[in-house]
Design a protein around this motif. Structure first.
Motif, mmCIF file in Angstrom:
data_model
loop_
_atom_site.group_PDB
_atom_site.id
_atom_site.type_symbol
_atom_site.label_atom_id
_atom_site.label_comp_id
_atom_site.label_asym_id
_atom_site.label_seq_id
_atom_site.Cartn_x
_atom_site.Cartn_y
_atom_site.Cartn_z
ATOM 1 N N PHE A 110 0.584 23.591 -23.120
ATOM 2 C CA PHE A 110 -0.452 22.864 -22.782
ATOM 3 C C PHE A 110 -0.382 21.295 -22.364
ATOM 4 N N VAL A 111 0.494 20.628 -23.286
ATOM 5 C CA VAL A 111 0.929 19.273 -22.943
ATOM 6 C C VAL A 111 1.627 19.057 -21.708
ATOM 7 N N SER A 112 2.663 20.193 -21.409
ATOM 8 C CA SER A 112 3.422 20.022 -20.025
ATOM 9 C C SER A 112 2.284 20.189 -18.915
ATOM 10 N N ASN A 113 1.527 20.953 -18.714
ATOM 11 C CA ASN A 113 0.386 21.010 -17.775
ATOM 12 C C ASN A 113 -0.645 20.106 -17.884
ATOM 13 N N SER A 114 -0.985 19.264 -18.555
ATOM 14 C CA SER A 114 -1.888 18.261 -18.761
ATOM 15 C C SER A 114 -1.903 17.163 -17.693
ATOM 16 N N PRO A 115 -0.482 16.707 -17.342
ATOM 17 C CA PRO A 115 -0.392 15.616 -16.229
ATOM 18 C C PRO A 115 -0.811 15.993 -15.030
ATOM 19 N N GLY A 116 -0.714 17.432 -14.729
ATOM 20 C CA GLY A 116 -1.352 18.048 -13.238
ATOM 21 C C GLY A 116 -2.838 17.392 -13.259
ATOM 22 N N LEU A 117 -3.595 17.699 -14.152
ATOM 23 C CA LEU A 117 -4.905 17.301 -14.180
ATOM 24 C C LEU A 117 -5.258 15.662 -13.804
ATOM 25 N N PHE A 118 -4.397 14.965 -14.376
ATOM 26 C CA PHE A 118 -4.476 13.426 -14.072
ATOM 27 C C PHE A 118 -4.217 13.278 -12.492
ATOM 28 N N PHE A 119 -3.191 13.759 -12.225
ATOM 29 C CA PHE A 119 -2.569 13.802 -10.763
ATOM 30 C C PHE A 119 -3.625 14.299 -9.871
ATOM 31 N N PHE A 120 -4.368 15.452 -10.284
ATOM 32 C CA PHE A 120 -5.154 16.142 -9.379
ATOM 33 C C PHE A 120 -6.580 15.176 -8.956
ATOM 34 N N LEU A 121 -6.994 14.611 -10.142
ATOM 35 C CA LEU A 121 -8.155 13.588 -10.050
ATOM 36 C C LEU A 121 -8.004 12.663 -9.298
ATOM 37 N N LEU A 122 -6.815 11.951 -9.232
ATOM 38 C CA LEU A 122 -6.389 10.892 -8.558
ATOM 39 C C LEU A 122 -5.986 11.054 -7.096
ATOM 40 N N SER A 123 -5.604 12.264 -6.697
ATOM 41 C CA SER A 123 -5.264 12.429 -5.450
ATOM 42 C C SER A 123 -6.458 12.409 -4.534
ATOM 43 N N ARG A 125 0.763 -1.129 0.064
ATOM 44 C CA ARG A 125 0.011 -0.155 -0.074
ATOM 45 C C ARG A 125 0.840 1.309 -0.056
ATOM 46 N N GLN A 126 1.994 1.234 0.690
ATOM 47 C CA GLN A 126 2.692 2.400 1.001
ATOM 48 C C GLN A 126 3.549 2.554 -0.422
ATOM 49 N N LYS A 127 3.990 1.539 -0.935
ATOM 50 C CA LYS A 127 4.718 1.592 -2.080
ATOM 51 C C LYS A 127 3.582 2.091 -3.194
ATOM 52 N N LYS A 128 2.353 2.061 -3.313
ATOM 53 C CA LYS A 128 1.636 2.481 -4.495
ATOM 54 C C LYS A 128 1.490 4.081 -4.173
ATOM 55 N N LEU A 129 1.291 4.286 -2.732
ATOM 56 C CA LEU A 129 1.001 5.871 -2.468
ATOM 57 C C LEU A 129 2.409 6.810 -2.865
ATOM 58 N N THR A 130 3.516 6.049 -2.305
ATOM 59 C CA THR A 130 4.739 6.891 -2.736
ATOM 60 C C THR A 130 5.095 7.047 -4.228
ATOM 61 N N ALA A 131 4.836 5.859 -4.831
ATOM 62 C CA ALA A 131 4.980 5.826 -6.301
ATOM 63 C C ALA A 131 3.975 6.996 -6.935
ATOM 64 N N PHE A 132 2.865 6.992 -6.469
ATOM 65 C CA PHE A 132 2.073 8.155 -7.041
ATOM 66 C C PHE A 132 2.695 9.602 -6.818
ATOM 67 N N LEU A 133 2.942 9.879 -5.741
ATOM 68 C CA LEU A 133 3.646 11.308 -5.272
ATOM 69 C C LEU A 133 4.891 11.297 -5.838
ATOM 70 N N VAL A 134 5.660 10.091 -6.181
ATOM 71 C CA VAL A 134 7.121 10.435 -6.681
ATOM 72 C C VAL A 134 7.074 10.618 -8.389
ATOM 73 N N LEU A 135 6.025 10.086 -8.879
ATOM 74 C CA LEU A 135 5.750 10.435 -10.034
ATOM 75 C C LEU A 135 5.211 11.950 -10.452
ATOM 76 N N LEU A 136 4.515 12.263 -9.256
ATOM 77 C CA LEU A 136 4.007 13.664 -9.607
ATOM 78 C C LEU A 136 5.162 14.726 -9.804
ATOM 79 N N GLN A 137 6.430 14.317 -9.530
ATOM 80 C CA GLN A 137 7.732 15.057 -9.753
ATOM 81 C C GLN A 137 7.853 15.512 -11.142
ATOM 82 N N VAL A 138 7.430 14.706 -11.799
ATOM 83 C CA VAL A 138 7.775 14.802 -13.540
ATOM 84 C C VAL A 138 6.787 16.149 -13.637
ATOM 85 N N PHE A 139 5.727 16.106 -13.407
ATOM 86 C CA PHE A 139 4.850 17.441 -13.596
ATOM 87 C C PHE A 139 5.425 18.650 -12.848
ATOM 88 N N VAL A 140 6.003 18.465 -11.633
ATOM 89 C CA VAL A 140 6.725 19.661 -11.006
ATOM 90 C C VAL A 140 7.709 20.009 -11.763
#
Length: 439
Positions: A206-219, A16-31
């Motif tokens: 536009f393309v660079s910002n769009s992953p943020g929408l995906f991460f927001f909905l799943l957050s 469970r923690q690996k999935k939560l961490t992986a999600f937040l770690v991948l968020l750094q690509v958008f950052v």
């Protein structure tokens, strides 16, 4: 049981923690996309002027300039060249100014209101202002939107980093923290690849910002930090989150029962906040030292920072054609960059370990704020060459050496308990560290 014992029971880094961490770690690509955006959308291509004289206005300039390269940018659309060229750097500076403010604002807010709501709010507005940048009708709107992207992006990513730490047991903080910084670097490389194939700046934004929408909905599926809930005295909610983690780790029969946290935060004016970083003697000492270290760029950080400083000094002293390949000035400069990057990775983790949970984000925000100051001032250091070609290397070298040695004044955190409240700093373990330092 206390919180560290509870993590030992439910699992410190289970599925469970690996999935939560992986999600937040991948968020750094958008950052990383947002951080590096201006590098490409603000690029100034080669151009030709059919007049020798300097045009008096942008409208006149537009009639006499022809851009040679086959990509677009804010410079080509709004003719940010010649007397308007400073506006590209201004947009970049506004973004970093926003980062500075975001670090100051979001840290204390997440300590007071909770990690998840502040993170979600920041990510939401980050995406909104990112789309405003992509569709900005003029430079003024673009520049203002970049400032607010900086505020929300910097603050949100800071909270996300702390969440990756507080979802797992302390023994895995170094791993999750390092993965976060590593993924940010990968995000920079991916953004460069996008820029190679996408030549139109608005589409790239536009393309660079769009992953943020995906991460927001799943957050919305992310749980609140159990450490923050526990530090606030919300023991039942912390137990619920830990039970959720235990189920995801395959430990259905585990029952988590926490003892009441000592020094529970009261909902009054005495609640911990950023002022505690100044008023509390232990926190004040740590904050002053860490702010200087961050501005230069923990016990394990010492060697990296000292080597970075020595690399700068040797680079200053050696002529370009001496020292062989491994000790030439350029290679030494790369050694310095490598060690500064390593230190920067560790200092994020080390800083989060030095602050109690109730002020962890505030402390991390204030310390990283000084790094933003360093980012604003660093471009001006090369101008010191007017005082002598070696002066910039001396400045960078001394800052690295002094920051490295100053870390020796801070306590070691390896295999030491993490403080949840400010009162925990008065526990025997912390008092022993304090008394040892006083001796």
């Amino acid at each position: 049981m206390d919180l560290d014992e509870a993590f030992g029971l439910v699992g410190e880094f289970g599925p469970r923690q690996k999935k939560l961490t992986a999600f937040l770690v991948l968020l750094q690509v958008f950052v990383a996309f947002q951080s590096m955006l201006i590098v490409l959308v603000g690029a100034v291509p080669e151009y030709l002027l059919d007049q020798e004289w300097m045009p008096s206005s942008t409208e006149v300039l537009a009639k006499h300039v022809r851009f040679v390269s086959n990509f677009t940018s804010i410079a080509t659309e709004w003719y940010l060249i010649k007397h308007e060229a400073y506006k590209v750097s201004l947009a970049s500076s506004l973004y970093f100014a926003g980062l500075l403010i975001g670090n100051i604002m979001f840290g204390p807010l997440s300590d007071k209101l909770g990690r998840k709501p502040v993170y979600l709010t920041g990510l939401c507005f980050d995406v909104i202002f990112g789309y405003v940048s992509a569709f900005a009708p003029n430079y003024e709107v673009f520049a203002v939107s970049r400032f607010f992207v900086g505020v929300t992006n910097g603050g949100m990513s800071l909270v996300a980093f702390v969440l990756t730490q507080e979802y797992v047991g302390k023994s895995f903080w170094a791993l999750t923290g390092s993965l976060t910084n590593l993924t940010f670097a990968v995000g920079i490389a991916i953004y460069a690849l996008l820029g190679y194939y996408i030549r139109e700046w608005r589409f790239l934004a536009f393309v660079s910002n769009s992953p943020g929408l995906f991460f927001f909905l799943l957050s919305f599926m992310l749980p609140e930090s159990p450490r923050w809930l526990y530090s606030q005295g919300r023991t039942a909610e912390a137990e619920s989150v830990l039970q959720y983690i235990a189920l995801g780790n395959g430990k259905e029969r585990v029952t988590v029962k926490l003892k009441q946290c000592k020094g529970t935060v009261k909902k009054d004016n005495s609640a911990p906040g950023v002022l505690n970083l100044v008023s509390h003697p232990i926190l004040r000492w740590r904050t002053v030292l860490l702010m200087y270290i961050w501005s230069g760029r923990c016990k394990s950080t010492t060697a990296f920072l000292i080597f970075a400083g020595l690399a700068c000094i040797f680079t200053m002293c050696l002529p370009e054609n001496t020292g062989g390949f491994f000790f030439s000035p350029r290679i030494l400069a790369l050694y310095g960059k490598l060690t500064v990057s390593a230190a920067f990775n560790i200092i994020y983790i080390y800083t989060s370990e030095l602050y109690p949970t109730v002020v962890r984000n505030a402390g991390l925000g204030v310390c990283s704020m000084t790094c933003r100051f360093g980012g604003i001032l660093a471009p001006f250091v090369p101008s010191l060459k007017s005082l002598g070609p070696s002066v910039p290397f001396v400045v960078f070298g001394i800052s690295g050496l002094s920051a490295g040695f100053l870390t020796l004044l801070l306590p070691e955190t390896l295999n030491k308990p993490i403080a949840e409240t400010i009162e925990d700093l008065q526990m025997p373990t912390y008092q022993m560290l304090k008394n040892k330092k006083a001796e």
